[in-house]
Every structure is written in C-alpha cells, then in structure tokens.
Enzyme design. Structure first.
Site, PDB file in Angstrom:
ATOM      1  N   HIS A  13      44.486  47.913  51.510  1.00  0.00           N
ATOM      2  CA  HIS A  13      43.936  48.159  50.178  1.00  0.00           C
ATOM      3  C   HIS A  13      42.434  48.021  50.087  1.00  0.00           C
ATOM      4  O   HIS A  13      41.875  48.093  48.995  1.00  0.00           O
ATOM      5  CB  HIS A  13      44.550  47.186  49.164  1.00  0.00           C
ATOM      6  CG  HIS A  13      45.966  47.492  48.822  1.00  0.00           C
ATOM      7  ND1 HIS A  13      46.320  48.354  47.808  1.00  0.00           N
ATOM      8  CD2 HIS A  13      47.122  47.078  49.372  1.00  0.00           C
ATOM      9  CE1 HIS A  13      47.637  48.446  47.736  1.00  0.00           C
ATOM     10  NE2 HIS A  13      48.153  47.679  48.671  1.00  0.00           N
ATOM     11  N   LYS A  63      45.690  56.194  34.927  1.00  0.00           N
ATOM     12  CA  LYS A  63      46.287  55.894  33.621  1.00  0.00           C
ATOM     13  C   LYS A  63      45.475  56.541  32.508  1.00  0.00           C
ATOM     14  O   LYS A  63      46.014  57.077  31.551  1.00  0.00           O
ATOM     15  CB  LYS A  63      46.315  54.379  33.375  1.00  0.00           C
ATOM     16  CG  LYS A  63      47.146  53.591  34.348  1.00  0.00           C
ATOM     17  CD  LYS A  63      46.877  52.090  34.141  1.00  0.00           C
ATOM     18  CE  LYS A  63      47.241  51.300  35.366  1.00  0.00           C
ATOM     19  NZ  LYS A  63      46.651  49.947  35.358  1.00  0.00           N
ATOM     20  N   LYS A  79      32.589  47.341  41.739  1.00  0.00           N
ATOM     21  CA  LYS A  79      33.054  48.192  40.644  1.00  0.00           C
ATOM     22  C   LYS A  79      31.915  48.529  39.675  1.00  0.00           C
ATOM     23  O   LYS A  79      32.012  49.405  38.857  1.00  0.00           O
ATOM     24  CB  LYS A  79      34.201  47.515  39.901  1.00  0.00           C
ATOM     25  CG  LYS A  79      35.493  47.420  40.742  1.00  0.00           C
ATOM     26  CD  LYS A  79      36.599  46.746  39.955  1.00  0.00           C
ATOM     27  CE  LYS A  79      37.892  46.586  40.728  1.00  0.00           C
ATOM     28  NZ  LYS A  79      38.743  47.790  40.702  1.00  0.00           N
ATOM     29  N   LYS A  88      38.897  46.653  34.261  1.00  0.00           N
ATOM     30  CA  LYS A  88      39.305  46.426  35.640  1.00  0.00           C
ATOM     31  C   LYS A  88      38.781  45.054  36.036  1.00  0.00           C
ATOM     32  O   LYS A  88      37.981  44.474  35.313  1.00  0.00           O
ATOM     33  CB  LYS A  88      38.731  47.504  36.562  1.00  0.00           C
ATOM     34  CG  LYS A  88      37.228  47.782  36.314  1.00  0.00           C
ATOM     35  CD  LYS A  88      36.691  48.927  37.158  1.00  0.00           C
ATOM     36  CE  LYS A  88      37.079  50.288  36.659  1.00  0.00           C
ATOM     37  NZ  LYS A  88      38.034  50.969  37.508  1.00  0.00           N
ATOM     38  N   ARG A  89      39.209  44.547  37.178  1.00  0.00           N
ATOM     39  CA  ARG A  89      38.663  43.275  37.627  1.00  0.00           C
ATOM     40  C   ARG A  89      37.139  43.333  37.692  1.00  0.00           C
ATOM     41  O   ARG A  89      36.562  44.378  37.966  1.00  0.00           O
ATOM     42  CB  ARG A  89      39.223  42.916  39.015  1.00  0.00           C
ATOM     43  CG  ARG A  89      40.612  42.343  38.980  1.00  0.00           C
ATOM     44  CD  ARG A  89      40.715  41.124  38.082  1.00  0.00           C
ATOM     45  NE  ARG A  89      39.877  40.037  38.557  1.00  0.00           N
ATOM     46  CZ  ARG A  89      40.308  39.005  39.253  1.00  0.00           C
ATOM     47  NH1 ARG A  89      41.588  38.869  39.533  1.00  0.00           N
ATOM     48  NH2 ARG A  89      39.482  38.074  39.648  1.00  0.00           N
ATOM     49  N   THR A 149      43.733  52.751  40.091  1.00  0.00           N
ATOM     50  CA  THR A 149      44.885  53.321  39.378  1.00  0.00           C
ATOM     51  C   THR A 149      44.576  53.384  37.884  1.00  0.00           C
ATOM     52  O   THR A 149      45.194  54.158  37.164  1.00  0.00           O
ATOM     53  CB  THR A 149      46.165  52.492  39.597  1.00  0.00           C
ATOM     54  OG1 THR A 149      45.880  51.127  39.315  1.00  0.00           O
ATOM     55  CG2 THR A 149      46.689  52.646  41.013  1.00  0.00           C
TER      56      THR A 149
HETATM   57  C1  LIG Z   1      45.740  49.393  36.174  1.00  0.00           C
HETATM   58  C2  LIG Z   1      45.311  48.013  36.009  1.00  0.00           C
HETATM   59  C3  LIG Z   1      44.351  47.479  36.877  1.00  0.00           C
HETATM   60  C4  LIG Z   1      43.690  48.294  37.955  1.00  0.00           C
HETATM   61  O1  LIG Z   1      42.570  48.963  37.430  1.00  0.00           O
HETATM   62  P1  LIG Z   1      41.499  49.648  38.389  1.00  0.00           P
HETATM   63  O2  LIG Z   1      40.607  50.360  37.429  1.00  0.00           O
HETATM   64  O3  LIG Z   1      42.255  50.600  39.250  1.00  0.00           O
HETATM   65  O4  LIG Z   1      40.831  48.576  39.134  1.00  0.00           O
HETATM   66  C5  LIG Z   1      43.967  46.163  36.711  1.00  0.00           C
HETATM   67  N1  LIG Z   1      44.491  45.403  35.738  1.00  0.00           N
HETATM   68  C6  LIG Z   1      45.399  45.887  34.875  1.00  0.00           C
HETATM   69  C7  LIG Z   1      45.926  44.999  33.805  1.00  0.00           C
HETATM   70  C8  LIG Z   1      45.847  47.198  34.979  1.00  0.00           C
HETATM   71  O5  LIG Z   1      46.763  47.660  34.123  1.00  0.00           O
END
Ligand SMILES: *Cc1c(COP(=O)(O)O)cnc(C)c1O
Length: 751
Positions: A310, A601, A496, A490-491, A597
C-alpha cells in the site's frame, strides 16, 4: 416475514411505546438473525483477508439495504411515528480502522460477501479504537473512542485460542461481525481479543502502561510507537492477530479434509499491508509442529499467502528490531532467520535480504519472497513498484507482480449515502446498476439533456443543504449552500499536502482583502486525524484551524471565504460530506499516494476532481476525459528526477505571492489567534525543507483551482461534468476489484 411482529417480540412492547435506542438494538438483533439464516457458499478453497484495520462504519442502514428490508423497515417505523435516520443516530461507529487501508478492507468484505466468495476477514477487536479527535485551542486532542456496546453487532463465538508470547501464554477470544452480501450470501469478520484485557489501565487521554501486554493488547489500534515499549506492543499485537488467525485457518482446513501438505488448496491468505506478514513464519511454525519438515512447510505456505503493498514510502514499510523480536518471540525470530538464510543462499543482492546489517526484519521483503503474489493498488503505483521501489524484487520474481486497482462498495457510497441521486439514476436507468455498477455508463446518454442536468444540480444542492443543516446542528457552524464546496478529507499527512491547500487559502484571503474577489464564494472543508506523535501533521491542523478563525474575524473576507475543519473525520461524516462535494481535492505529491479511494467516492457522487496525476487519479482521468477533471502539478517522473536536489527557497524567492503567503503564517494576526511555536516551526518546515514539494506545485495548483472556480459559474457545463463523473465511476466498484483478486490471485474455484 412479519418485521413488526419480530421487532415487537424483541422489544417486549409496541414500536410506538419504545425509545429509539431500544428500537436500534432490536433492529441489530433482526439483522443478525436474518444474516445468520444465510449460507456462505462452500468451496474447497477458502479466502482469509487479514488486516490490522477494518474501517467498517455504522452497520445498520447498510445491513438493512443488503438484507433487502431497508424500505420496509423505514415505512414501518414511519407508520409508528419513528424515524430511521434518528434511530441510526443511536449507533456508534465502530472504531476499528484508521484510514484508506482499513476502509478498503471494509469495502472488500462487502464485495466478498456480495459475490458469494467463500471468504472471511480477520482482524483485532480494539476496545478503544484509534482515538477520538476534538479541537482545543486550535489543536488536536485525543481521547479514547469508546464504541463497544453490550447488545451491538459483535457475536461471541465462544472460540478461544492460546497464543504463546515466548513462554507466556495469552488467551485469544474470537468475536464475529456478520457481513451480509447485497441480496444474498454472507461473510464473517473474525475479530480477536485478548481475554485478560483491562480498560482501567488508561491513565490520561490515550496514555496507559505500554508494558502491561496482558491488559493493554487490544485496547488501541496503532498505539504510539515512538518509543521501544510502543514498538514492542505493536509486535505483540501483530503476533497475537496472526497466531490466532493461523490456528483458525489450519483448524478449518483440516475440518474440510486438508492434510496440511496441501494447505494451499484449502486456503488463500491475503496479507493487507505488512502488519499481518508474520502469518508466514507462524503458519510455517505450526506446520512444522504438526510434523511437516521445514522445507516443505515453506513451500506450502509460500503457495498459500499473497501480499498487498500500500505504500512506496520507505518509512512506512515496517522494519522490526530483530534483537527485540528475538527476546520476545524467539520462535518467530528463529524461523525468520532461517527464511533469510535461504534468501541469502539464492541471491547476492542485499536489497532482497529479509534481515539487514542492523538486524532489522523487513516485513515486506519476507512477504514477497514467501508469498506467491504481490500486488499494488493502482496502475501507477504498481508500475512504480516494478520499476523503482521494488525493482530488485520485480527482477527476481516478475511473475508474482500484479495490479489490483482499488475500489469502493457502491452499496454504501451511493445507495446508502446518496439516496436522492440513487433514486434519480434508477428512474433513468432502472435498478440493474445497483447490482452492476458498470451500467452507470448509461447516464452518458443524458449528458446533453438539460432537464437531467438540472436535476443533477438540484440533487447536489439538496445534499449541500443537508450538510449545512448537519454542520449547524452538530458543530454550530454556518455555511452557504450556494458557495462552492471544496473538500479535502483524508488522513493528515505531509504527502497528501493539506498544507498546499492551506497556502492557497491564505493567498485567496489576502487577494480578497485586496479587493480581488473569487468567481464564486468558497467553502473549504477539511477533515483529518493526525497520528498522535506526528508533529508536522499536527502543526498543519493548527495552521488550518487558526487560519479559519482569522478569516472568520474579517467581516469582508468571510463573505467570500469560509474554512471549516470537521473534528473526528470518520465514515459517518464522510457519508454526509461526500454527496455534498463539488471539488474533490486529491493533491498528493505525484508518486506518493498509492491509490486513494476518497477520490473514487467523490467521483461517484458527482464531484469533480482537482488532482495531481497520482494513484488512481490517473485512471479517473482516462475514464472521464480531460474535460471532466482538473489535473495540475509535476508528474511522478518529474518528481523522481527533482526531489533529491529540490530547494524550496528557489521557488518562493521567485514568487512574491507565495512568499507573502508563507510570511502570513507567522504574521501578528495569526500568532495572536494561534500558537507561535507551532506556526513558526511549520513556516520553517515549509520554506526550508518542504519534503513533499508543496511550493513546487503551488503556482499550477492556484491557476487550476481558480479556473475550476471560474468554470463552476456555468451551471449546465458543471452539471455535465458531474454526470460524466458518476457515469464513469463503475470501474471503481470494489466488486470489480474483488473479481480480479479472485480470478488472478485466490482462484477459489466453483461451488
Ligand atoms: C475513504 C476514506 C478514507 C481514505 O481517503 P483517501 O482520500 O483515499 O485517503 C479515509 N477515511 C475515511 C473515513 C474514508 O471513508
């Protein structure tokens, strides 16, 4: 089935007389009962998806949808003057994950169940989760995330295993969460817990005695590992997980007639990132204990295990101190040393060794040698693994490398999170897209139909209104639904680049004060947890929170710019934010985000991506076409050649606006509203190191984002972009991803 009768039997009274919480618990019972009636298809081979995290989100609505009773339950409650959405508020989101990797595992469980694969998930039962985030003085504070309830989703299976920590024995108890597939089938998520757990050892915040393994083992996900005790605890957690898992796998295989020499015909073990990699030596240990010789055990286990990578960032690939491992888990270390010896006999290239000169154990290396498959999680990421990050391994084992571009479950991220859009798509295309996401492509036929485009825009506005109400009610924050919702959730990690977004917002604020107004007013929304010991990440949170106060205090600027940081970003608030998103910020330094991901979404929900050519953004671009995505910044190839000699000073010295924005970080107004030390440290970090080259991409980011905000004014053209994003998102269904895993890696075979 009479749902009303069942619920009232559980309740012991009528629905009308019952409280929301009571109804919630009775619905949990109903879901579990209906799930338990389902069968998992039997195949000779069974899949085990092992992961340190499963970020599953609230389960009630999703399970009702998958069990096919969502509408009936909703109506029934309505008839009895109850609201399903209020009842859903009673559920506490399970805290079993951290970010994308854990959410991926949760989406995969939904798809494994839906596709009727004979597969279960395996993880740990963290009583207090990662942590709950709140903000005080513009800073992150962490408290335990209590989420477990007496009558929740967890089922005590009564199964126990003994785990041997170098002579000391611990008892592992297995709990299950049932995972019903969409319309049919069932999988299980097995979560192991140490029997002697004691929540009372928490002293303050999320602090506790890290050496008291018997009591602390399954308290927290990713306990602080900035000291040796913390690192030891993580090793113990990982071993506890894989030892329990290996015993379960061997036991189940034997029950189905496996003689253990042929374990690979009965089990496929997918290792999600390196945390469960010790399942390899543990399975070898168990096979040897059962009388199989070492060489044969290695061969069998090698044909059973597959590893998913990952990250390409070296610091995120686990390397455990072999000397400490020797002391705590001598049997593991003995096997790992033998595995390393075998590698050294075969290869002279030191990159391939499992143990390095400092006797550190490289978990990924072990997983690649002693597994039969290694996959990356997006096309670009897999190519980087092959050509640079893991090139030595690729040359040794080209046949093991394969790509599995990540995916998301549309049941949760469209059907559940965005019922209005789901309903409208069903009007246009019928219901089949709910089973086969590729059918969303049918929306493209409407790309010039103005009434359809208007409806798309209306649905988005409706979702933005719902988010507005939620923010007002839960956080006392007011936003304007007619502004552009620009969302980065995101984190928090420097790669990022939330800091890049923040610098843009500073520049925008200063422009507004000069009278240069944006084409549309902007609501910038952030959600992100920082690891408790990650100082730079916490400084970035502090910057954004402080900036948001400064903007809010400016009567002029606040009309055009609003900065919101939602505390405790999790699946529950993601489900509210994503359907309301206009601009999806996916701005990582090219090559560093393996897939992402969140990008998928948001695309699915009609947001337009503002991103670098990184991770799955590359695939999003080729699916939607250049007109429907905004790409900026240096490519991964360019970054690879520039990063070593990069000097941020040369960038800001030649860009007066950028140096003005950097200076603003420590201006009196900011220092007044914030913390001098944090702001100064962050400014130095950015202007002198800028490890993730935010400044390098600033100018192009600014230009591209401004263009986007300008383009947003053309409502029809923007709505077409929304439609094109939703229409082309079918590829990112995790059903597609899981089919590929099964066809190429697991090969579970016919029922
Ligand atoms: C989808 C999701 C992530 C991942 O987000 P990225 O933008 O791909 O880092 C992290 N936390 C939550 C709660 C999510 O639903």
């Amino acid at each position: 089935m009479n749902i009303k009768e069942k619920l009232e039997k559980y309740l012991g009274k009528s629905i009308t007389e019952s409280g929301n919480k009571e109804i919630y618990f009775s619905l949990v019972k109903l879901c579990n009962e209906l799930s338990a009636e389902r069968k998992t298809p039997e195949t000779k081979k069974k899949l085990y998806y092992i992961s340190a995290e499963f970020l599953i989100g609230k389960l009630l609505s999703n399970n009702l949808i998958n069990l096919g009773i969502y509408d009936r339950v909703k109506e029934l409650l309505c008839e009895n003057k109850k609201s399903l959405s209020e009842i859903e508020e009673c559920e506490i989101e399970p805290s079993l994950g951290n970010g994308g990797l854990g959410r991926l595992a949760a989406c995969f469980m939904d798809s494994i169940a839906t596709l009727g694969l004979n597969g279960d998930g395996i993880g740990l039962l963290y009583h207090l989760g990662l942590f709950r985030q709140s903000f005080k003085n513009n800073m992150q504070t962490e408290t335990p995330d209590y989420w477990m309830e007496e009558e929740g989703w967890l089922i005590d299976t009564g199964k126990e295993y003994e785990v041997d920590f170098g002579g000391k024995k611990a008892i592992s108890k297995m709990y299950d969460i049932l995972v019903p597939g969409y319309e049919k089938n069932l999988s299980k998520l097995h979560l192991f817990d140490i029997k002697s757990i004691d929540e009372n050892i928490i002293t303050q915040g999320i602090s506790f005695d890290k050496t008291n393994i018997e009591k602390n083992l399954t308290l927290f996900l990713y306990p602080d590992d900035s000291d040796e005790d913390g690192r030891m605890l993580r090793i113990y957690q990982e071993y506890f997980m894989v030892s329990s898992a290996a015993q379960l796998i061997v036991e189940e295989a034997q029950l189905r007639g496996c003689n253990l020499y042929d374990l690979n015909e009965y089990a496929a073990v997918q290792i999600n990132d390196t945390h469960p990699a010790m399942i390899i030596p543990e399975l070898i240990r168990i096979l040897c204990e059962k009388g199989i010789d070492f060489e044969k055990a290695c061969e069998t286990v090698q044909k059973t295990c597959a590893y998913t990578n990952h990250t390409v960032m070296a610091e995120a690939l686990e390397k455990w101190n072999g000397i400490a491992l020797q002391r705590t888990l001598p049997k593991m270390m003995e096997i790992i040393e033998k595995l390393d010896e075998k590698v050294r006999k075969k290869y002279s290239n030191e990159d391939l060794y499992i143990l390095d000169d400092h006797k550190r154990v490289h978990m990924a290396n072990m997983a690649i040698h002693y597994g039969y498959s290694i996959n990356g999680v997006a096309k670009l990421h897999t190519n980087i693994l092959k050509t640079s990050a893991l090139n030595s391994f690729y040359r040794a084992y080209p046949h093991k490398f394969n790509n599995k571009t990540n995916g998301i479950t549309f049941r949760r991220w469209l059907l559940k999170a965005n019922p209005c859009l789901t309903g409208f798509i069903a009007e246009l295309l019928g219901d089949d897209f709910k089973r086969d996401a590729s059918l969303l492509k049918g929306l493209e036929a409407y790309k010039d139909d103005t009434s359809v485009l208007e409806k798309f825009a209306d649905i988005k506005l409706g979702n933005k209104r719902m988010l507005k109400e939620y923010l007002a009610k839960e956080h006392n924050i007011s936003v304007d639904e007619n502004s552009i919702f620009d969302i980065q959730i995101k984190r928090l990690h420097e790669y990022k680049r939330q800091q890049l977004n923040a610098i843009y917002l500073i520049d925008k604020f200063l422009e507004i004060k000069e009278g240069k107004l944006p084409a549309s007013s902007i609501t910038a929304i952030f959600g992100a947890k920082a690891a408790p010991s990650y100082v730079a990440a916490k400084d970035i949170i502090h910057l954004i929170l402080t900036l948001s106060k400064v903007v809010e205090n400016d009567e002029e600027a606040k009309k055009f710019l609003k900065i919101v940081f939602i505390p405790n970003y999790n699946v529950t608030n993601a489900e509210k934010l994503i359907p309301a998103c206009d601009i999806s910020e996916q701005i990582s330094l090219a090559s560093k985000e393996a897939s992402g991901t969140g990008n998928m979404k948001m695309m699915l929900n009609g947001a337009v991506t503002l991103g670098t050519l990184d991770g799955a953004n590359v695939e999003i671009e080729s699916l939607v076409g250049k007109d429907n995505i905004y790409i900026f910044g240096a490519s991964s190839g360019e970054i690879a050649t520039k990063i070593d000699s990069y000097n941020p000073k040369s960038v800001w010295e030649n860009n007066p606006r950028l140096s003005r924005a950097l200076d603003f970080i420590t201006c009196p107004e900011m220092i007044n509203a914030g913390n001098k030390e944090r702001l100064e440290r962050l400014k130095i970090n950015l202007s002198e190191s800028d490890y993730f080259m935010a400044l390098y991409d600033f100018e192009d980011y600014k230009k591209t984002k401004n263009k986007m905000i300008e383009d947003y004014k053309d409502k029809t053209a923007w709505a077409r972009k929304m439609l094109m994003n939703t229409a082309n998102s079918g590829y990112f269904s995790s059903d597609r991803t899981i089919e590929e895993y099964n066809n190429d890696i697991w090969k579970l075979g016919k029922i």
